[in-house]
Design a protein around this motif. Structure first.
Motif, PDB file in Angstrom:
ATOM      1  N   LEU A   1       6.646   6.734  -7.175  1.00 44.77           N
ATOM      2  CA  LEU A   1       5.898   7.940  -7.512  1.00 44.77           C
ATOM      3  C   LEU A   1       4.397   7.682  -7.578  1.00 44.77           C
ATOM      4  CD1 LEU A   1       8.030   9.644 -10.352  1.00 44.77           C
ATOM      5  CD2 LEU A   1       7.920  10.257  -7.934  1.00 44.77           C
ATOM      6  N   GLY A   2       4.022   6.419  -7.801  1.00 46.56           N
ATOM      7  CA  GLY A   2       2.629   6.077  -8.013  1.00 46.56           C
ATOM      8  C   GLY A   2       1.654   6.576  -6.969  1.00 46.56           C
ATOM      9  N   PRO A   3       1.890   6.340  -5.677  1.00 47.69           N
ATOM     10  CA  PRO A   3       0.892   6.708  -4.662  1.00 47.69           C
ATOM     11  C   PRO A   3       0.879   8.196  -4.301  1.00 47.69           C
ATOM     12  CG  PRO A   3       2.780   5.716  -3.601  1.00 47.69           C
ATOM     13  CD  PRO A   3       3.030   5.612  -5.079  1.00 47.69           C
ATOM     14  N   MET A   4       1.775   8.975  -4.858  1.00 49.27           N
ATOM     15  CA  MET A   4       1.895  10.364  -4.406  1.00 49.27           C
ATOM     16  C   MET A   4       0.651  11.203  -4.710  1.00 49.27           C
ATOM     17  SD  MET A   4       5.818  11.532  -5.045  1.00 49.27           S
ATOM     18  CE  MET A   4       7.166  10.701  -4.218  1.00 49.27           C
TER      19      MET A   4
ATOM     20  N   VAL B   1      -0.275  -1.018  -4.540  1.00 48.10           N
ATOM     21  CA  VAL B   1       0.433  -1.721  -3.467  1.00 48.10           C
ATOM     22  C   VAL B   1       0.795  -0.801  -2.307  1.00 48.10           C
ATOM     23  CG1 VAL B   1       2.503  -3.041  -2.879  1.00 48.10           C
ATOM     24  CG2 VAL B   1       1.336  -3.443  -5.059  1.00 48.10           C
ATOM     25  N   LEU B   2       1.419   0.342  -2.603  1.00 46.16           N
ATOM     26  CA  LEU B   2       1.936   1.174  -1.520  1.00 46.16           C
ATOM     27  C   LEU B   2       0.832   1.829  -0.703  1.00 46.16           C
ATOM     28  CD1 LEU B   2       5.102   2.818  -3.128  1.00 46.16           C
ATOM     29  CD2 LEU B   2       4.956   0.891  -1.554  1.00 46.16           C
ATOM     30  N   LEU B   3      -0.272   2.190  -1.337  1.00 48.55           N
ATOM     31  CA  LEU B   3      -1.388   2.727  -0.554  1.00 48.55           C
ATOM     32  C   LEU B   3      -1.928   1.660   0.392  1.00 48.55           C
ATOM     33  CD1 LEU B   3      -3.332   4.836  -3.219  1.00 48.55           C
ATOM     34  CD2 LEU B   3      -1.952   5.681  -1.321  1.00 48.55           C
ATOM     35  N   TRP B   4      -1.987   0.418  -0.085  1.00 49.36           N
ATOM     36  CA  TRP B   4      -2.422  -0.694   0.761  1.00 49.36           C
ATOM     37  C   TRP B   4      -1.429  -0.914   1.898  1.00 49.36           C
ATOM     38  CZ3 TRP B   4      -0.156  -5.551   1.661  1.00 49.36           C
ATOM     39  CH2 TRP B   4      -0.975  -6.483   2.307  1.00 49.36           C
ATOM     40  N   VAL B   5      -0.124  -0.812   1.594  1.00 48.87           N
ATOM     41  CA  VAL B   5       0.901  -0.980   2.627  1.00 48.87           C
ATOM     42  C   VAL B   5       0.766   0.112   3.681  1.00 48.87           C
ATOM     43  CG1 VAL B   5       3.379  -0.861   3.088  1.00 48.87           C
ATOM     44  CG2 VAL B   5       2.536  -2.187   1.139  1.00 48.87           C
ATOM     45  N   ASN B   6       0.546   1.360   3.246  1.00 46.93           N
ATOM     46  CA  ASN B   6       0.378   2.456   4.205  1.00 46.93           C
ATOM     47  C   ASN B   6      -0.781   2.168   5.160  1.00 46.93           C
ATOM     48  OD1 ASN B   6       2.440   3.754   2.951  1.00 46.93           O
ATOM     49  ND2 ASN B   6       1.207   5.402   2.094  1.00 46.93           N
ATOM     50  N   GLN B   7      -1.890   1.678   4.601  1.00 46.71           N
ATOM     51  CA  GLN B   7      -3.050   1.386   5.436  1.00 46.71           C
ATOM     52  C   GLN B   7      -2.763   0.256   6.414  1.00 46.71           C
ATOM     53  OE1 GLN B   7      -6.141   0.582   2.581  1.00 46.71           O
ATOM     54  NE2 GLN B   7      -6.466   2.743   2.106  1.00 46.71           N
TER      55      GLN B   7
END
Length: 219
Positions: A139-142, A84-90
């Protein structure tokens, strides 16, 4: 370890390159050592939380046999965060609001520290379980972010070896830091888990602040 990594591979695709020289170049890069140290603490903190949180909940918060699901929630949060967070960053970057890797790492680590403080100081079994799950989420996307950052700032012809060194230190942290946490808990009690985890997360902030803010590399 580095000698094994480089034994059979020519990282820059050029014949006759000096393998010993490449190892020496990698060992001379300040950035790769800072990224490796960050990874060691990050992976160590991740494994420490996942491995010891159930014991903490059962001993300190009086959780029952179902406390094991809290660890599952943490690792589920890790998976969800990477999706989710990597997608949000993009998406945020696509609309012109640049959420750079450096800022994202600071933000996610600070949130993780706040959530761990909730687990530490708020005597709520359910609240602690939810907070632990969200710690995993941030912590997941780190790790993917770190590898992406490394790929942009490290020399292309040394990248494979640098990534190998960074990943190797990460695996070292996954063994050493949970062991140290267990040794301290054996002497002083499992209640020491939260201050140790918060210390690891604060160390991550400090190490990431030391990583040079190098512009995007042009290959």
């Amino acid at each position: 370890m580095l000698g094994f990594i480089f034994k059979w591979r020519d990282l820059d695709g050029e014949r006759g390159s000096n393998e010993h020289g490449k190892i020496k170049q990698i060992l001379g890069l300040k950035t790769v050592h800072l990224l490796a140290a960050f990874t060691m603490v990050y992976v160590g903190a991740e494994v420490t939380i996942g491995g010891w949180i159930v014991t903490f909940i059962q001993t300190v918060r009086g959780g029952g046999a179902s406390s094991g699901y809290i660890s599952s929630g943490f690792f589920g949060g890790l998976m969800a965060g990477r999706l989710v967070l990597l997608w949000v960053n993009q998406k945020v970057s696509s609309i012109g609001l640049e959420l750079g890797d450096r800022i994202a790492m600071f933000l996610y680590t600070a949130i993780a520290i706040g959530l761990e403080l909730i687990v530490w100081f708020v005597p709520s079994l359910i609240g602690g379980a939810v907070a632990v799950s969200f710690v995993g989420f941030v912590l997941g996307p780190m790790y993917p972010i770190l590898m992406s950052y490394a790929g942009r700032v490290l020399p292309r012809w040394l990248l494979a070896g640098c990534i190998g060194w960074i990943a190797s230190l990460g695996q070292t942290g996954s063994a050493v830091l949970p062991f140290i946490t267990g040794a301290v808990a054996n002497k002083a009690g499992i209640s020491t888990l939260q201050p140790m985890v918060v210390g690891m997360l604060v160390s991550m902030l400090g190490l990431w602040a030391l990583v040079p803010n190098i512009p995007r590399r042009v290959d």
